[in-house]
Scaffold this motif. Structure first.
Motif, PDB file in Angstrom:
ATOM      1  N   MET A   2       0.816  -1.175   0.152  1.00 19.72           N
ATOM      2  CA  MET A   2       0.026   0.032   0.032  1.00 19.72           C
ATOM      3  C   MET A   2       0.976   1.251  -0.156  1.00 19.72           C
ATOM      4  O   MET A   2       1.810   1.203   0.848  1.00 19.72           O
ATOM      5  CB  MET A   2      -0.766  -0.170   1.346  1.00 19.72           C
ATOM      6  N   GLN A   3       0.522   2.274  -0.712  1.00 17.02           N
ATOM      7  CA  GLN A   3       1.382   3.389  -0.911  1.00 17.02           C
ATOM      8  C   GLN A   3       0.368   4.531  -0.471  1.00 17.02           C
ATOM      9  O   GLN A   3      -0.924   4.796  -0.881  1.00 17.02           O
ATOM     10  CB  GLN A   3       1.937   3.741  -2.186  1.00 17.02           C
ATOM     11  N   GLN A   4       0.821   5.476   0.257  1.00 19.03           N
ATOM     12  CA  GLN A   4       0.046   6.872   0.407  1.00 19.03           C
ATOM     13  C   GLN A   4       0.866   7.797  -0.322  1.00 19.03           C
ATOM     14  O   GLN A   4       1.917   7.933  -0.672  1.00 19.03           O
ATOM     15  CB  GLN A   4       0.293   7.227   1.932  1.00 19.03           C
ATOM     16  N   GLN A   5      -0.074   8.809  -0.560  1.00 14.01           N
ATOM     17  CA  GLN A   5       0.551   9.929  -1.464  1.00 14.01           C
ATOM     18  C   GLN A   5       0.388  11.096  -0.595  1.00 14.01           C
ATOM     19  O   GLN A   5      -0.627  11.520   0.135  1.00 14.01           O
ATOM     20  CB  GLN A   5      -0.223  10.171  -2.747  1.00 14.01           C
ATOM     21  N   GLY A   6       1.329  12.244  -0.730  1.00 14.12           N
ATOM     22  CA  GLY A   6       1.250  13.390  -0.104  1.00 14.12           C
ATOM     23  C   GLY A   6       2.101  14.422  -0.800  1.00 14.12           C
ATOM     24  O   GLY A   6       2.476  14.146  -1.939  1.00 14.12           O
ATOM     25  N   SER A  12       4.887  19.203  -5.828  1.00 11.60           N
ATOM     26  CA  SER A  12       4.622  17.779  -6.511  1.00 11.60           C
ATOM     27  C   SER A  12       4.311  16.828  -5.544  1.00 11.60           C
ATOM     28  O   SER A  12       4.691  16.731  -4.381  1.00 11.60           O
ATOM     29  CB  SER A  12       6.184  17.482  -7.081  1.00 11.60           C
ATOM     30  N   GLU A  13       3.582  15.860  -5.952  1.00 11.49           N
ATOM     31  CA  GLU A  13       3.162  14.526  -5.274  1.00 11.49           C
ATOM     32  C   GLU A  13       4.453  13.776  -4.841  1.00 11.49           C
ATOM     33  O   GLU A  13       5.378  13.437  -5.688  1.00 11.49           O
ATOM     34  CB  GLU A  13       2.041  13.779  -5.957  1.00 11.49           C
ATOM     35  N   MET A  14       4.487  13.203  -3.584  1.00 14.71           N
ATOM     36  CA  MET A  14       5.465  12.142  -3.066  1.00 14.71           C
ATOM     37  C   MET A  14       4.854  11.016  -2.534  1.00 14.71           C
ATOM     38  O   MET A  14       3.810  11.103  -1.880  1.00 14.71           O
ATOM     39  CB  MET A  14       6.441  13.007  -1.980  1.00 14.71           C
ATOM     40  N   LYS A  15       5.370   9.957  -2.866  1.00  7.77           N
ATOM     41  CA  LYS A  15       4.895   8.630  -2.471  1.00  7.77           C
ATOM     42  C   LYS A  15       5.606   8.382  -1.189  1.00  7.77           C
ATOM     43  O   LYS A  15       6.584   8.429  -0.947  1.00  7.77           O
ATOM     44  CB  LYS A  15       5.089   7.754  -3.702  1.00  7.77           C
ATOM     45  N   VAL A  16       4.511   7.859  -0.216  1.00  7.93           N
ATOM     46  CA  VAL A  16       5.079   7.425   1.051  1.00  7.93           C
ATOM     47  C   VAL A  16       5.017   5.889   0.989  1.00  7.93           C
ATOM     48  O   VAL A  16       3.851   5.252   0.992  1.00  7.93           O
ATOM     49  CB  VAL A  16       4.154   7.812   2.159  1.00  7.93           C
ATOM     50  N   LEU A 118      14.959   9.652   6.409  1.00  7.36           N
ATOM     51  CA  LEU A 118      13.583  10.490   6.326  1.00  7.36           C
ATOM     52  C   LEU A 118      13.677  11.896   5.558  1.00  7.36           C
ATOM     53  O   LEU A 118      13.199  12.176   4.805  1.00  7.36           O
ATOM     54  CB  LEU A 118      13.135  10.388   7.379  1.00  7.36           C
ATOM     55  N   TYR A 119      14.699  12.662   6.245  1.00  6.55           N
ATOM     56  CA  TYR A 119      14.918  14.006   5.592  1.00  6.55           C
ATOM     57  C   TYR A 119      15.621  13.663   4.179  1.00  6.55           C
ATOM     58  O   TYR A 119      15.371  14.614   3.471  1.00  6.55           O
ATOM     59  CB  TYR A 119      15.945  14.587   6.445  1.00  6.55           C
ATOM     60  N   ALA A 120      16.430  13.004   3.890  1.00  8.31           N
ATOM     61  CA  ALA A 120      16.821  12.764   2.496  1.00  8.31           C
ATOM     62  C   ALA A 120      15.721  12.304   1.610  1.00  8.31           C
ATOM     63  O   ALA A 120      15.732  12.872   0.547  1.00  8.31           O
ATOM     64  CB  ALA A 120      17.935  11.374   2.572  1.00  8.31           C
ATOM     65  N   LYS A 121      14.669  11.705   1.920  1.00  4.37           N
ATOM     66  CA  LYS A 121      13.513  11.376   1.221  1.00  4.37           C
ATOM     67  C   LYS A 121      12.484  12.428   1.160  1.00  4.37           C
ATOM     68  O   LYS A 121      12.133  12.865   0.162  1.00  4.37           O
ATOM     69  CB  LYS A 121      12.909  10.019   1.441  1.00  4.37           C
ATOM     70  N   PHE A 122      12.102  13.199   2.072  1.00  3.85           N
ATOM     71  CA  PHE A 122      11.116  13.990   2.307  1.00  3.85           C
ATOM     72  C   PHE A 122      11.210  15.537   2.533  1.00  3.85           C
ATOM     73  O   PHE A 122      10.558  16.499   2.346  1.00  3.85           O
ATOM     74  CB  PHE A 122      10.250  13.722   3.593  1.00  3.85           C
ATOM     75  N   LYS A 123      12.693  15.795   2.596  1.00  2.00           N
ATOM     76  CA  LYS A 123      13.304  17.113   3.084  1.00  2.00           C
ATOM     77  C   LYS A 123      12.561  17.794   4.120  1.00  2.00           C
ATOM     78  O   LYS A 123      12.052  17.536   5.130  1.00  2.00           O
ATOM     79  CB  LYS A 123      13.206  17.605   1.506  1.00  2.00           C
ATOM     80  N   ASP A 124      11.980  19.097   3.304  1.00  2.00           N
ATOM     81  CA  ASP A 124      11.023  20.129   4.061  1.00  2.00           C
ATOM     82  C   ASP A 124       9.561  19.537   4.429  1.00  2.00           C
ATOM     83  O   ASP A 124       8.825  20.119   5.282  1.00  2.00           O
ATOM     84  CB  ASP A 124      10.823  21.330   3.559  1.00  2.00           C
ATOM     85  N   SER A 125       9.402  18.206   3.976  1.00  5.30           N
ATOM     86  CA  SER A 125       7.785  17.814   4.093  1.00  5.30           C
ATOM     87  C   SER A 125       7.748  17.122   5.431  1.00  5.30           C
ATOM     88  O   SER A 125       6.749  16.875   5.676  1.00  5.30           O
ATOM     89  CB  SER A 125       7.577  16.735   2.899  1.00  5.30           C
ATOM     90  N   ILE A 126       8.849  16.772   6.113  1.00  8.99           N
ATOM     91  CA  ILE A 126       8.554  16.103   7.241  1.00  8.99           C
ATOM     92  C   ILE A 126       9.172  16.739   8.264  1.00  8.99           C
ATOM     93  O   ILE A 126      10.505  17.575   8.123  1.00  8.99           O
ATOM     94  CB  ILE A 126       9.280  14.757   7.163  1.00  8.99           C
ATOM     95  N   ASN A 127       8.904  16.963   9.648  1.00  5.27           N
ATOM     96  CA  ASN A 127       9.546  17.678  10.675  1.00  5.27           C
ATOM     97  C   ASN A 127       9.561  16.574  11.802  1.00  5.27           C
ATOM     98  O   ASN A 127       8.550  16.166  12.385  1.00  5.27           O
ATOM     99  CB  ASN A 127       8.572  18.845  11.275  1.00  5.27           C
TER     100      ASN A 127
END
Length: 131
Positions: A2-6, A12-16, A118-127
């Protein structure tokens, strides 16, 4: 799988992926344990300080029989026996404190590794930082 999208901050959309979600969950568990350990370390340090104070008070005492708390009851015990018991309690508490600190250090390093991933993949999208 299962994949989530954010959406990332760039729009742009990023797949989780499932693996990403597992990493986020692991970081959360580590973070919770980190805070539990900080509380446990604080209590262990207070206990060490209290035992040190008790040992110092015992040195100042000139009585052969002293009151020693066992659970919720005070018992009269020979001074030498109480000194030995306090030293044993201090040693056990110190060893426990060392184990807690080692576990905390291990968790901090594991959290740092997960942050990198996580920061390598999501950069500023995750805190992952605390306020």
């Amino acid at each position: 799988m299962m994949q989530q999208q954010g959406k990332s901050s760039s729009g742009s959309e990023m797949k989780v992926t499932w693996e990403d979600q597992q990493n986020i969950n692991a970081f959360s568990r580590f973070n919770n344990r980190f805070h539990e350990l900080e509380d446990d370390i604080k209590l262990a340090k207070e206990k060490c300080d209290n035992l040190e104070d008790a040992g110092n008070e015992l040195i100042l005492s000139d009585e052969e029989m002293v009151r020693f708390q066992v659970g919720e009851v005070f018992a009269h015990m020979p001074r030498e026996e109480v000194e030995t018991k306090i030293e044993e309690m201090k040693e056990a508490t110190f060893k426990s404190l060392e184990k807690l600190q080692q576990e905390k250090d291990s968790i901090v390093s594991q959290m740092a590794e997960l942050k990198k991933v996580l920061y390598a993949k999501f950069k500023d999208s995750i805190n992952l930082e605390e306020d």
